[in-house]
Design an enzyme around this catalytic site. Sequence first.
Site: not given
Length: 348
Positions: A111, A194
């Site tokens: 991420h 996201d």
Amino acid sequence: MSDFENPVYYDDDADVSTLNDRTVAVIGYGSQGHAHAQNLDDSGVSVVVGLHEGSSSRDAARDDGLDVTTPVEAAERADIVSILCPDTVQPALYEDIEPALDAGDTLQFAHGFNVHYNQIQPREGVDVTMVAPKSPGHLVRRNYENDEGTPGLLAVYQDATGEAHEVGLAYAKAIGCTRAGVIETTFREETETDIFGEQAVLCGGVTSLVKQGYETLVDAGYSREMAYFECLNELKLIVDLMYEGGLGEMWDSVSDTAEYGGLTRGDEVVDEHARENMEAVLEGVQDGTFAREWIAENQANRPSYTQLRQAEKSHDIEDVGADLRSLFAWGEQESETEQAEGEVPADD
């Protein structure tokens, strides 16, 4: 490759042998960490798991046949350091392992939060990549064991060696992602989409819509049980249809009454004001407002987070839902499955 807007890569585009003579340090052994480490190991890649001395996951990793040491020692031994611990602890961890990184090593994430928002500023001379399966870790592992794939993302933030893309694809293949398809993106695009998706739709928007629908029915005098079933329980049926075949599959599967009602009334509920609110949420993600707020919240020991979390657990829909789920066989089956598989903690 494909004709999508972003390039998509498959097994034939990647070569696991690129990782020959390289050691991967997987830092963390929770949801993603255990899956990455085990899949890499099964693919013939040299793996060492980095966990702090007091980690409860050390025994689990050893029981899975993996080499376990501290994060710093793992980074010293590795050519690729895959950081799979929670976002909130990554900056401090990076400070510890940075001296162990050599020129030409790869620093990898699942991420982009900390790199994109400058909480981690990678040193020069190392490749910085992201390989992010778009699935919880237990499914990444299960799909791999079943010779199936999990879609994933690949991004290169810093290419010091000229081989970052090739190495990232090899890693993605080794954990099973290229079997399904790996979409190329950037740290910025992955991070901002996201977080926006979580806040506006997946976690924030959906739960708010469910609770407000439930409250509307209960306040109008309908039973809590019926409100729960209509606004929460049946949501899974609809989401499964959309997951399998998009919105069209869902519309084709529901009744004509449901389709007409949804098409004519949906935009009355989630109207242009909701779109404006979503745009404001996205702006807060893009300009760093949310990131600064979340970082400050953690530095203050999470006072608002704790309060909000407790309020959510105390909502009436949670009480009626727990009672109803206990009545049905599928609830017992899910509980037994969780016990059989063992719950996988967050990466630590």
